[in-house]
Design a protein around this motif. Structure first.
Motif, PDB file in Angstrom:
ATOM      1  N   HIS A  14       0.863  -1.178   0.000  1.00  0.00           N
ATOM      2  CA  HIS A  14       0.000   0.000   0.000  1.00  0.00           C
ATOM      3  C   HIS A  14       0.902   1.232   0.000  1.00  0.00           C
ATOM      4  O   HIS A  14       1.873   1.290   0.752  1.00  0.00           O
ATOM      5  CB  HIS A  14      -0.904  -0.022   1.233  1.00  0.00           C
ATOM      6  CG  HIS A  14      -1.929   1.046   1.213  1.00  0.00           C
ATOM      7  ND1 HIS A  14      -1.661   2.342   1.566  1.00  0.00           N
ATOM      8  CD2 HIS A  14      -3.237   1.006   0.858  1.00  0.00           C
ATOM      9  CE1 HIS A  14      -2.753   3.065   1.448  1.00  0.00           C
ATOM     10  NE2 HIS A  14      -3.723   2.276   1.016  1.00  0.00           N
ATOM     11  N   PRO A  15       0.610   2.251  -0.824  1.00  0.00           N
ATOM     12  CA  PRO A  15       1.511   3.407  -0.940  1.00  0.00           C
ATOM     13  C   PRO A  15       1.647   4.235   0.337  1.00  0.00           C
ATOM     14  O   PRO A  15       2.656   4.906   0.531  1.00  0.00           O
ATOM     15  CB  PRO A  15       0.904   4.238  -2.069  1.00  0.00           C
ATOM     16  CG  PRO A  15      -0.517   3.802  -2.149  1.00  0.00           C
ATOM     17  CD  PRO A  15      -0.546   2.369  -1.696  1.00  0.00           C
ATOM     18  N   GLU A  16       0.658   4.188   1.220  1.00  0.00           N
ATOM     19  CA  GLU A  16       0.725   4.982   2.446  1.00  0.00           C
ATOM     20  C   GLU A  16       1.159   4.168   3.658  1.00  0.00           C
ATOM     21  O   GLU A  16       1.921   4.652   4.476  1.00  0.00           O
ATOM     22  CB  GLU A  16      -0.630   5.645   2.715  1.00  0.00           C
ATOM     23  CG  GLU A  16      -0.997   6.676   1.654  1.00  0.00           C
ATOM     24  CD  GLU A  16      -2.377   7.254   1.867  1.00  0.00           C
ATOM     25  OE1 GLU A  16      -2.967   7.052   2.946  1.00  0.00           O
ATOM     26  OE2 GLU A  16      -2.869   7.906   0.927  1.00  0.00           O
ATOM     27  N   THR A  17       0.671   2.925   3.762  1.00  0.00           N
ATOM     28  CA  THR A  17       0.955   2.128   4.963  1.00  0.00           C
ATOM     29  C   THR A  17       2.118   1.163   4.787  1.00  0.00           C
ATOM     30  O   THR A  17       2.683   0.702   5.774  1.00  0.00           O
ATOM     31  CB  THR A  17      -0.281   1.316   5.380  1.00  0.00           C
ATOM     32  OG1 THR A  17      -0.541   0.317   4.373  1.00  0.00           O
ATOM     33  CG2 THR A  17      -1.493   2.212   5.575  1.00  0.00           C
ATOM     34  N   GLY A  18       2.433   0.819   3.541  1.00  0.00           N
ATOM     35  CA  GLY A  18       3.480  -0.163   3.281  1.00  0.00           C
ATOM     36  C   GLY A  18       3.033  -1.592   3.515  1.00  0.00           C
ATOM     37  O   GLY A  18       3.802  -2.528   3.292  1.00  0.00           O
ATOM     38  N   GLN A  19       1.785  -1.786   3.931  1.00  0.00           N
ATOM     39  CA  GLN A  19       1.266  -3.127   4.172  1.00  0.00           C
ATOM     40  C   GLN A  19       1.070  -3.866   2.846  1.00  0.00           C
ATOM     41  O   GLN A  19       0.770  -3.248   1.819  1.00  0.00           O
ATOM     42  CB  GLN A  19      -0.075  -3.051   4.910  1.00  0.00           C
ATOM     43  CG  GLN A  19       0.029  -2.471   6.293  1.00  0.00           C
ATOM     44  CD  GLN A  19       0.859  -3.364   7.202  1.00  0.00           C
ATOM     45  OE1 GLN A  19       0.669  -4.566   7.256  1.00  0.00           O
ATOM     46  NE2 GLN A  19       1.800  -2.763   7.900  1.00  0.00           N
TER      47      GLN A  19
END
Length: 106
Positions: free
Chosen positions: A31-36
């Motif tokens: 995910h671009p914001e969370t890195g998950q």
């Protein structure tokens, strides 16, 4: 997968009539914001010709986005600018002329 896509279309845009024509791609990237880790399935869909070009949709239900209002719109292709998280790289699977020139190569 197709039913989940239809449900997301209804929940996020309010569109109740959309035909899924085919699956375009499956992306597995953080995910671009969370890195998950995240898996995204992208579909080519079609809506009736009388669907408005722009509309507001207030999200219903119990999820974290309930109550949010989304401004929805259709864009002319090829796109003038990149889509969020480079999702426009898949548009050429619908039509080879639709790929935005600023999208990164896949």
């Amino acid at each position: 997968m197709e039913e989940a896509a239809r449900r997301e279309i209804r929940e996020e845009t309010g569109l109740r009539i959309a035909s899924l024509l085919r699956k375009l791609a499956v992306e597995e990237k953080p995910h671009p914001e969370t890195g998950q880790p995240r898996r995204t399935t992208l579909f080519h869909l079609e809506v009736p010709s009388n669907t408005p070009d722009t509309w507001l949709h207030r999200v219903q239900g119990d999820d974290s986005d309930a109550g949010l209002t989304f401004a929805c719109r259709f864009l002319t292709v090829p796109l003038a600018q990149r889509l969020a998280d480079d999702q426009g790289i898949w548009l050429d699977r619908i039509d080879s002329t639709w790929r935005t020139q600023t999208e990164p190569q896949r």
